[in-house]
Design a protein around this motif. Structure first.
Motif, PDB file in Angstrom:
ATOM      1  N   GLY A  93      41.665  43.743  31.428  1.00 47.33           N
ATOM      2  CA  GLY A  93      42.910  44.474  31.627  1.00 47.33           C
ATOM      3  C   GLY A  93      42.901  45.355  32.867  1.00 47.33           C
ATOM      4  O   GLY A  93      43.920  45.932  33.227  1.00 47.33           O
ATOM      5  N   GLY A  94      41.748  45.511  33.506  1.00 44.44           N
ATOM      6  CA  GLY A  94      41.658  46.266  34.752  1.00 44.44           C
ATOM      7  C   GLY A  94      41.699  47.772  34.608  1.00 44.44           C
ATOM      8  O   GLY A  94      41.900  48.481  35.591  1.00 44.44           O
ATOM      9  N   HIS A  95      41.467  48.289  33.376  1.00 44.08           N
ATOM     10  CA  HIS A  95      41.512  49.740  33.202  1.00 44.08           C
ATOM     11  C   HIS A  95      40.422  50.201  32.239  1.00 44.08           C
ATOM     12  O   HIS A  95      39.883  49.409  31.469  1.00 44.08           O
ATOM     13  CB  HIS A  95      42.897  50.171  32.699  1.00 44.08           C
ATOM     14  N   PRO A 101      43.275  52.774  35.937  1.00 44.18           N
ATOM     15  CA  PRO A 101      42.713  51.651  36.697  1.00 44.18           C
ATOM     16  C   PRO A 101      41.304  52.004  37.177  1.00 44.18           C
ATOM     17  O   PRO A 101      41.028  53.155  37.529  1.00 44.18           O
ATOM     18  CB  PRO A 101      43.658  51.500  37.889  1.00 44.18           C
ATOM     19  N   LEU A 102      40.431  51.016  37.164  1.00 42.04           N
ATOM     20  CA  LEU A 102      39.065  51.254  37.646  1.00 42.04           C
ATOM     21  C   LEU A 102      39.040  51.274  39.176  1.00 42.04           C
ATOM     22  O   LEU A 102      39.784  50.540  39.820  1.00 42.04           O
ATOM     23  CB  LEU A 102      38.121  50.190  37.104  1.00 42.04           C
ATOM     24  N   PRO A 103      38.175  52.119  39.738  1.00 44.37           N
ATOM     25  CA  PRO A 103      38.101  52.238  41.207  1.00 44.37           C
ATOM     26  C   PRO A 103      37.259  51.121  41.821  1.00 44.37           C
ATOM     27  O   PRO A 103      36.071  51.283  42.082  1.00 44.37           O
ATOM     28  CB  PRO A 103      37.426  53.606  41.389  1.00 44.37           C
ATOM     29  N   ALA A 148      41.972  37.205  36.482  1.00 44.83           N
ATOM     30  CA  ALA A 148      41.673  36.809  37.865  1.00 44.83           C
ATOM     31  C   ALA A 148      42.926  36.889  38.740  1.00 44.83           C
ATOM     32  O   ALA A 148      42.844  37.275  39.908  1.00 44.83           O
ATOM     33  CB  ALA A 148      41.086  35.394  37.896  1.00 44.83           C
ATOM     34  N   ALA A 149      44.074  36.555  38.178  1.00 45.24           N
ATOM     35  CA  ALA A 149      45.326  36.659  38.936  1.00 45.24           C
ATOM     36  C   ALA A 149      45.678  38.131  39.196  1.00 45.24           C
ATOM     37  O   ALA A 149      46.134  38.481  40.289  1.00 45.24           O
ATOM     38  CB  ALA A 149      46.456  35.961  38.186  1.00 45.24           C
ATOM     39  N   ASN A 150      45.459  38.995  38.195  1.00 47.57           N
ATOM     40  CA  ASN A 150      45.716  40.428  38.382  1.00 47.57           C
ATOM     41  C   ASN A 150      44.822  41.017  39.469  1.00 47.57           C
ATOM     42  O   ASN A 150      45.293  41.756  40.344  1.00 47.57           O
ATOM     43  CB  ASN A 150      45.518  41.193  37.073  1.00 47.57           C
ATOM     44  N   GLU A 161      37.828  38.456  41.546  1.00 53.93           N
ATOM     45  CA  GLU A 161      37.074  39.274  40.597  1.00 53.93           C
ATOM     46  C   GLU A 161      36.805  40.588  41.293  1.00 53.93           C
ATOM     47  O   GLU A 161      36.309  40.614  42.416  1.00 53.93           O
ATOM     48  CB  GLU A 161      35.747  38.617  40.227  1.00 53.93           C
ATOM     49  N   GLY A 162      37.147  41.680  40.606  1.00 51.76           N
ATOM     50  CA  GLY A 162      36.919  43.000  41.164  1.00 51.76           C
ATOM     51  C   GLY A 162      35.633  43.605  40.642  1.00 51.76           C
ATOM     52  O   GLY A 162      35.250  43.371  39.491  1.00 51.76           O
ATOM     53  N   PHE A 163      34.970  44.382  41.495  1.00 50.25           N
ATOM     54  CA  PHE A 163      33.705  45.007  41.143  1.00 50.25           C
ATOM     55  C   PHE A 163      33.676  46.461  41.595  1.00 50.25           C
ATOM     56  O   PHE A 163      34.320  46.831  42.571  1.00 50.25           O
ATOM     57  CB  PHE A 163      32.537  44.259  41.797  1.00 50.25           C
TER      58      PHE A 163
END
Length: 181
Positions: A93-95, A101-103, A148-150, A161-163
């Protein structure tokens, strides 16, 4: 691991039962020393399940103490060559657990390998029923694609993919993942 020809390392533990304790610390360090990685990926420190958070803590600790020669992990092992670069995956969910939201430190464009990632995740079919009941998501592969789309929208690509890089004292400070990719 078989899909991409990688080696699989397992520290043990059943789903929902991983806790931060002496036995799991030793197991995590044994895996870290066996792999001797330069880059490590793990769960974010705040995630939707506590065992994910405990896994994050165990991996973070193992990355830091893997090179410590006097740490006894219960079996003779060779210390790692270094403290590896440590990255946390973006939470589902990205949070975080408070909805923030995660940095993200960086995002990797995975558009070209999305189908490989899908094949890899399909090997983890045990999660489907659990996610269907708990999160009302009948198709965990679709959930991965949506995530992955978000991340891709945030990065300006189709799928990413965010890290988040761990930059605590003693850890490498250069963003090697961003440099490599």
């Amino acid at each position: 691991a078989d899909v991409i020809g990688a080696r699989f390392h397992f520290a043990g533990g059943e789903d929902l039962e991983v806790t931060y304790n002496e036995e799991y610390r030793r197991r995590a360090v044994r895996v870290m020393r066996a792999a001797n990685p330069t880059i490590v990926f793990t769960h974010p420190p705040m995630d939707y399940l506590v065992d994910h958070e405990e896994t994050s803590r165990l991996v973070r600790n193992a990355a830091f103490i893997g090179p410590v020669p006097n740490y006894d992990c219960g079996t003779p092992t060779t210390p790692t060559a270094r403290i590896p670069h440590l990255y946390y995956a973006n939470a589902i969910g990205g949070h975080d657990i408070f909805g923030r939201p995660l940095p993200l430190s960086c995002a990797v464009d995975i558009s070209a390998v999305l189908e490989t990632k899908t094949r890899m995740l399909a090997c983890h079919a045990s999660q489907r029923e659990w996610l269907r009941v708990i999160m009302q998501c009948d198709e965990y592969l679709d959930l991965m694609r949506k995530s992955a789309a978000n991340d891709g929208r945030r990065a300006g690509v189709a799928h990413a993919e965010g890290f988040i890089q761990h930059r605590g004292e003693g850890h490498p400070q250069d963003n090697v993942l961003k440099e490599l990719l």
